[in-house]
Design a protein around this motif. Structure first.
Motif, PDB file in Angstrom:
ATOM      1  N   VAL A 152       0.836  -1.206   0.000  1.00 32.38           N
ATOM      2  CA  VAL A 152       0.000   0.000   0.000  1.00 32.38           C
ATOM      3  C   VAL A 152       0.870   1.255   0.000  1.00 32.38           C
ATOM      4  CG1 VAL A 152      -1.632   1.334   1.402  1.00 32.38           C
ATOM      5  CG2 VAL A 152      -2.012  -1.106   1.027  1.00 32.38           C
ATOM      6  N   VAL A 153       1.911   1.280   0.816  1.00 33.72           N
ATOM      7  CA  VAL A 153       2.769   2.462   0.903  1.00 33.72           C
ATOM      8  C   VAL A 153       3.499   2.696  -0.419  1.00 33.72           C
ATOM      9  CG1 VAL A 153       4.852   3.387   2.014  1.00 33.72           C
ATOM     10  CG2 VAL A 153       3.030   2.398   3.395  1.00 33.72           C
ATOM     11  N   VAL A 154       4.020   1.639  -1.023  1.00 40.79           N
ATOM     12  CA  VAL A 154       4.730   1.787  -2.306  1.00 40.79           C
ATOM     13  C   VAL A 154       3.775   2.275  -3.384  1.00 40.79           C
ATOM     14  CG1 VAL A 154       5.895   0.483  -4.144  1.00 40.79           C
ATOM     15  CG2 VAL A 154       6.559   0.160  -1.765  1.00 40.79           C
ATOM     16  N   ASN A 155       2.557   1.748  -3.412  1.00 39.22           N
ATOM     17  CA  ASN A 155       1.585   2.202  -4.410  1.00 39.22           C
ATOM     18  C   ASN A 155       1.165   3.650  -4.178  1.00 39.22           C
ATOM     19  OD1 ASN A 155       1.309   0.034  -6.208  1.00 39.22           O
ATOM     20  ND2 ASN A 155       0.056  -1.068  -4.734  1.00 39.22           N
ATOM     21  N   LEU A 156       1.052   4.068  -2.923  1.00 41.49           N
ATOM     22  CA  LEU A 156       0.734   5.472  -2.646  1.00 41.49           C
ATOM     23  C   LEU A 156       1.849   6.393  -3.136  1.00 41.49           C
ATOM     24  CD1 LEU A 156      -0.888   5.322   0.904  1.00 41.49           C
ATOM     25  CD2 LEU A 156      -2.001   5.901  -1.262  1.00 41.49           C
ATOM     26  N   ILE A 157       3.092   5.987  -2.919  1.00 36.58           N
ATOM     27  CA  ILE A 157       4.220   6.796  -3.386  1.00 36.58           C
ATOM     28  C   ILE A 157       4.269   6.817  -4.910  1.00 36.58           C
ATOM     29  CG2 ILE A 157       6.751   6.913  -3.457  1.00 36.58           C
ATOM     30  CD1 ILE A 157       6.713   5.809  -0.567  1.00 36.58           C
ATOM     31  N   TYR A 158       4.062   5.672  -5.529  1.00 33.47           N
ATOM     32  CA  TYR A 158       4.161   5.568  -6.987  1.00 33.47           C
ATOM     33  C   TYR A 158       3.043   6.329  -7.694  1.00 33.47           C
ATOM     34  CZ  TYR A 158       5.052   3.344 -11.487  1.00 33.47           C
ATOM     35  OH  TYR A 158       5.345   3.108 -12.799  1.00 33.47           O
ATOM     36  N   TYR A 159       1.829   6.283  -7.163  1.00 36.02           N
ATOM     37  CA  TYR A 159       0.670   6.905  -7.813  1.00 36.02           C
ATOM     38  C   TYR A 159       0.226   8.200  -7.130  1.00 36.02           C
ATOM     39  CZ  TYR A 159       0.182   2.553 -10.398  1.00 36.02           C
ATOM     40  OH  TYR A 159       0.403   1.471 -11.215  1.00 36.02           O
ATOM     41  N   LYS A 160       1.133   8.901  -6.432  1.00 37.28           N
ATOM     42  CA  LYS A 160       0.731  10.110  -5.704  1.00 37.28           C
ATOM     43  C   LYS A 160       0.253  11.213  -6.648  1.00 37.28           C
ATOM     44  CE  LYS A 160       5.331  12.043  -5.306  1.00 37.28           C
ATOM     45  NZ  LYS A 160       6.408  12.403  -4.426  1.00 37.28           N
ATOM     46  N   ASP A 161       0.868  11.339  -7.816  1.00 36.51           N
ATOM     47  CA  ASP A 161       0.418  12.357  -8.772  1.00 36.51           C
ATOM     48  C   ASP A 161      -0.994  12.064  -9.271  1.00 36.51           C
ATOM     49  OD1 ASP A 161       2.796  13.735  -8.554  1.00 36.51           O
ATOM     50  OD2 ASP A 161       3.721  12.631 -10.241  1.00 36.51           O
ATOM     51  N   PHE A 162      -1.266  10.811  -9.558  1.00 36.16           N
ATOM     52  CA  PHE A 162      -2.594  10.416 -10.013  1.00 36.16           C
ATOM     53  C   PHE A 162      -3.633  10.644  -8.922  1.00 36.16           C
ATOM     54  CE2 PHE A 162      -5.893   7.102 -10.289  1.00 36.16           C
ATOM     55  CZ  PHE A 162      -6.483   7.478 -11.481  1.00 36.16           C
ATOM     56  N   LEU A 163      -3.277  10.346  -7.677  1.00 38.16           N
ATOM     57  CA  LEU A 163      -4.217  10.547  -6.566  1.00 38.16           C
ATOM     58  C   LEU A 163      -4.469  12.033  -6.316  1.00 38.16           C
ATOM     59  CD1 LEU A 163      -2.963   7.812  -4.110  1.00 38.16           C
ATOM     60  CD2 LEU A 163      -5.065   7.783  -5.451  1.00 38.16           C
ATOM     61  N   LYS A 164      -3.444  12.888  -6.524  1.00 35.71           N
ATOM     62  CA  LYS A 164      -3.642  14.328  -6.358  1.00 35.71           C
ATOM     63  C   LYS A 164      -4.627  14.859  -7.397  1.00 35.71           C
ATOM     64  CE  LYS A 164       0.814  15.597  -4.363  1.00 35.71           C
ATOM     65  NZ  LYS A 164       2.080  16.300  -4.609  1.00 35.71           N
ATOM     66  N   THR A 165      -4.498  14.416  -8.648  1.00 32.34           N
ATOM     67  CA  THR A 165      -5.406  14.874  -9.688  1.00 32.34           C
ATOM     68  C   THR A 165      -6.807  14.312  -9.465  1.00 32.34           C
ATOM     69  OG1 THR A 165      -4.787  13.046 -11.133  1.00 32.34           O
ATOM     70  CG2 THR A 165      -3.576  15.121 -11.399  1.00 32.34           C
ATOM     71  N   LEU A 166      -6.896  13.154  -8.894  1.00 32.85           N
ATOM     72  CA  LEU A 166      -8.187  12.530  -8.641  1.00 32.85           C
ATOM     73  C   LEU A 166      -8.936  13.276  -7.535  1.00 32.85           C
ATOM     74  CD1 LEU A 166      -9.635   9.963  -9.751  1.00 32.85           C
ATOM     75  CD2 LEU A 166      -8.923   8.845  -7.651  1.00 32.85           C
ATOM     76  N   LEU A 167      -8.214  13.725  -6.515  1.00 30.54           N
ATOM     77  CA  LEU A 167      -8.830  14.431  -5.395  1.00 30.54           C
ATOM     78  C   LEU A 167      -9.065  15.911  -5.679  1.00 30.54           C
ATOM     79  CD1 LEU A 167      -6.844  12.807  -2.436  1.00 30.54           C
ATOM     80  CD2 LEU A 167      -9.206  12.339  -3.136  1.00 30.54           C
ATOM     81  N   SER A 168      -8.325  16.497  -6.594  1.00 30.67           N
ATOM     82  CA  SER A 168      -8.466  17.929  -6.894  1.00 30.67           C
ATOM     83  C   SER A 168      -9.557  18.220  -7.891  1.00 30.67           C
ATOM     84  CB  SER A 168      -7.157  18.483  -7.451  1.00 30.67           C
ATOM     85  OG  SER A 168      -6.147  18.345  -6.504  1.00 30.67           O
TER      86      SER A 168
END
Length: 68
Positions: A52-68
């Motif tokens: 979970v931690v590695v995936n959060l680090i790897y996809y942090k840009d995608f998650l930022k765009t998803l939440l914004s």
């Protein structure tokens, strides 16, 4: 004669049981006998957390765009 045969069978049963108990003790090398291994469930929990931690680090840009 029958009693003697029964006693011999019983002696063979107990002897084979003791031999298997001795073999179970000697499965690990002598230097590894004092090492305590953690339970498997802790390894599974650690693996899930790491994934979970590695995936959060790897996809942090995608998650930022998803939440914004």
């Amino acid at each position: 004669m029958k009693i003697w045969a029964l006693l011999n069978c019983g002696a063979l049963f107990f002897k084979s049981k003791n031999m298997t108990d001795e073999n179970k003790e000697e499965l690990r090398p002598t230097k590894m006998r004092g090492v305590v291994f953690p339970k498997a469930k802790y390894g599974v929990i650690a693996a899930i957390i790491i994934i979970v931690v590695v995936n959060l680090i790897y996809y942090k840009d995608f998650l930022k765009t998803l939440l914004s």
